[in-house]
Design an enzyme around this catalytic site. Structure first.
Site, PDB file in Angstrom:
ATOM      1  N   ASP A   8      30.101  48.320  44.885  1.00 57.79           N
ATOM      2  CA  ASP A   8      30.639  46.992  45.229  1.00 57.79           C
ATOM      3  C   ASP A   8      30.062  46.432  46.539  1.00 57.79           C
ATOM      4  OD1 ASP A   8      32.317  48.649  43.603  1.00 57.79           O
ATOM      5  OD2 ASP A   8      33.989  47.254  43.883  1.00 57.79           O
ATOM      6  N   GLU A  39      31.163  42.475  42.690  1.00 59.26           N
ATOM      7  CA  GLU A  39      32.480  41.828  42.536  1.00 59.26           C
ATOM      8  C   GLU A  39      33.127  41.357  43.834  1.00 59.26           C
ATOM      9  OE1 GLU A  39      36.038  43.584  41.423  1.00 59.26           O
ATOM     10  OE2 GLU A  39      35.969  45.108  42.959  1.00 59.26           O
ATOM     11  N   ASN A  40      32.650  41.854  44.978  1.00 60.03           N
ATOM     12  CA  ASN A  40      33.243  41.405  46.253  1.00 60.03           C
ATOM     13  C   ASN A  40      32.202  40.753  47.165  1.00 60.03           C
ATOM     14  OD1 ASN A  40      34.535  44.444  45.696  1.00 60.03           O
ATOM     15  ND2 ASN A  40      35.998  42.788  45.923  1.00 60.03           N
ATOM     16  N   HIS A  68      37.793  41.468  40.129  1.00 60.39           N
ATOM     17  CA  HIS A  68      37.605  40.202  40.847  1.00 60.39           C
ATOM     18  C   HIS A  68      36.538  39.311  40.197  1.00 60.39           C
ATOM     19  CE1 HIS A  68      40.245  41.218  44.150  1.00 60.39           C
ATOM     20  NE2 HIS A  68      39.654  42.388  44.270  1.00 60.39           N
ATOM     21  N   HIS A 154      35.539  50.809  36.343  1.00 65.51           N
ATOM     22  CA  HIS A 154      36.033  50.106  37.526  1.00 65.51           C
ATOM     23  C   HIS A 154      37.541  50.276  37.621  1.00 65.51           C
ATOM     24  CE1 HIS A 154      35.294  47.022  40.610  1.00 65.51           C
ATOM     25  NE2 HIS A 154      36.509  46.615  40.336  1.00 65.51           N
ATOM     26  N   HIS A 179      35.087  50.167  42.519  1.00 64.34           N
ATOM     27  CA  HIS A 179      36.383  49.552  42.864  1.00 64.34           C
ATOM     28  C   HIS A 179      37.076  50.163  44.087  1.00 64.34           C
ATOM     29  CE1 HIS A 179      40.203  47.377  42.333  1.00 64.34           C
ATOM     30  NE2 HIS A 179      40.833  48.530  42.417  1.00 64.34           N
ATOM     31  N   HIS A 181      35.680  51.575  46.715  1.00 59.24           N
ATOM     32  CA  HIS A 181      34.844  51.297  47.888  1.00 59.24           C
ATOM     33  C   HIS A 181      34.624  52.525  48.778  1.00 59.24           C
ATOM     34  CE1 HIS A 181      35.647  46.645  47.790  1.00 59.24           C
ATOM     35  NE2 HIS A 181      35.402  47.159  46.597  1.00 59.24           N
TER      36      HIS A 181
HETATM   37 FE   LIG Z   1      37.647  45.907  41.988  1.00 56.38          FE
HETATM   38 FE   LIG Z   2      35.505  46.111  44.721  1.00 59.75          FE
END
Ligand SMILES: [Fe+2]
Ligand SMILES: [Fe+2]
Length: 270
Positions: A8, A39-40, A68, A154, A179, A181
């Site tokens: 991510d 996604e981030n 996300h 995820h 997810h 991190h």
């Molecule tokens: Fe996530």
């Molecule tokens: Fe994430």
């Protein structure tokens, strides 16, 4: 095949680390195929089309998303125009875009990339990820229709991720978690030849709470009351991911290694 999955990407720090380092990594490590989880990447929540393009231009073959996926509304349209972006298979019945795709790696080889959302400790009830991934892998046999298959699982729980690893063992080349991190120290090749790591970690600043400036998350933990928005931490990012080598004939993994470059975490490379 030599493949790299980057976890991510969080905010500007993560984006800059990917765009600055990925082109050279692709060359130095002779990578045939690269997946980036975005996604981030945009303000810590979701991914804009413009930021997706940055990753594709820097050498990503595919960009995956997560829970996300559509936090940046522009992705609702953009994903329909850019087949190299994958959202989770089980995000929602009506979600735009696709949860899987077959993509060309260097030398005309084919790689399946699929993503699924787990359900343990997640904030929404998603459809069963195991049946969704099962159908995808059955339709794209490793060493047959595709030379390699990557599954991005995820979710929060390492148990669910490990379950998915074993569920796909012998069928996927790599099952990698995203997810949380935080990179896990369990990169391995499972008995059936599927490389696995519970979580690849993030591409973001680790002087943070999972990539976010620590002030607001700490305030919420300590006082139970929020005051502002979460904003991505802006210090130098660590590029975290999973490196895997596979046999084109069988699609099985022959080597796996955790990758951590730059920033605050102890370095690891293949
Ligand atoms: Fe996530
Ligand atoms: Fe994430």
């Amino acid at each position: 095949m030599k493949m790299l999955y980057l976890g991510d990407v969080v905010g500007r720090a993560g984006r800059e680390a990917v765009t600055a380092r990925l082109p050279k990594l692709r060359e130095d490590w002779r990578l045939d195929f690269v997946v980036v989880n975005g996604e981030n990447a945009s303000h810590g929540m979701g991914l804009t089309g413009a930021h997706a393009k940055l990753f594709l231009d820097a050498g990503a073959d595919v960009v995956t998303l997560g829970d996300h996926a559509f936090d940046q509304k522009d992705m609702l349209q953009f994903i329909e125009t850019e087949p190299r972006i994958i959202r989770p298979l089980n995000y929602a019945k009506t979600a735009p875009g696709r949860g899987q795709g077959v993509f060309a790696a260097r030398g005309g080889r084919k790689v399946l990339v699929a993503q699924a959302l787990g359900r343990v400790f997640m904030n929404r009830a998603f459809d069963d990820p195991f049946s969704a991934v099962d159908a995808t892998l059955r339709a794209h046999p490793r060493g047959g229709m595709v030379q390699a298959a990557i599954v991005d699982i995820h979710c929060e729980a390492t148990s669910e991720k490990m379950g998915m690893g074993h569920f796909c063992d012998g069928r996927a080349s790599l099952v990698v978690g995203s997810h949380t991190h935080v990179p896990t120290a369990d990169a391995q090749i499972l008995p059936g030849g599927t490389a696995f790591q519970s979580d690849a970690g993030m591409c973001g600043d680790y002087n943070s709470v999972i990539g976010m400036d620590r002030a607001e998350p700490l305030r919420r933990f300590v006082t139970g009351m929020g005051k502002g928005r979460f904003v991505p931490a802006e210090g130098e990012a660590t590029l975290c991911g999973t490196y895997v080598e596979t046999d084109d004939r069988t699609g099985a993994a022959t080597r796996v290694a955790a990758v951590r470059l730059g920033g605050r975490l102890a370095e690891a490379h293949p």
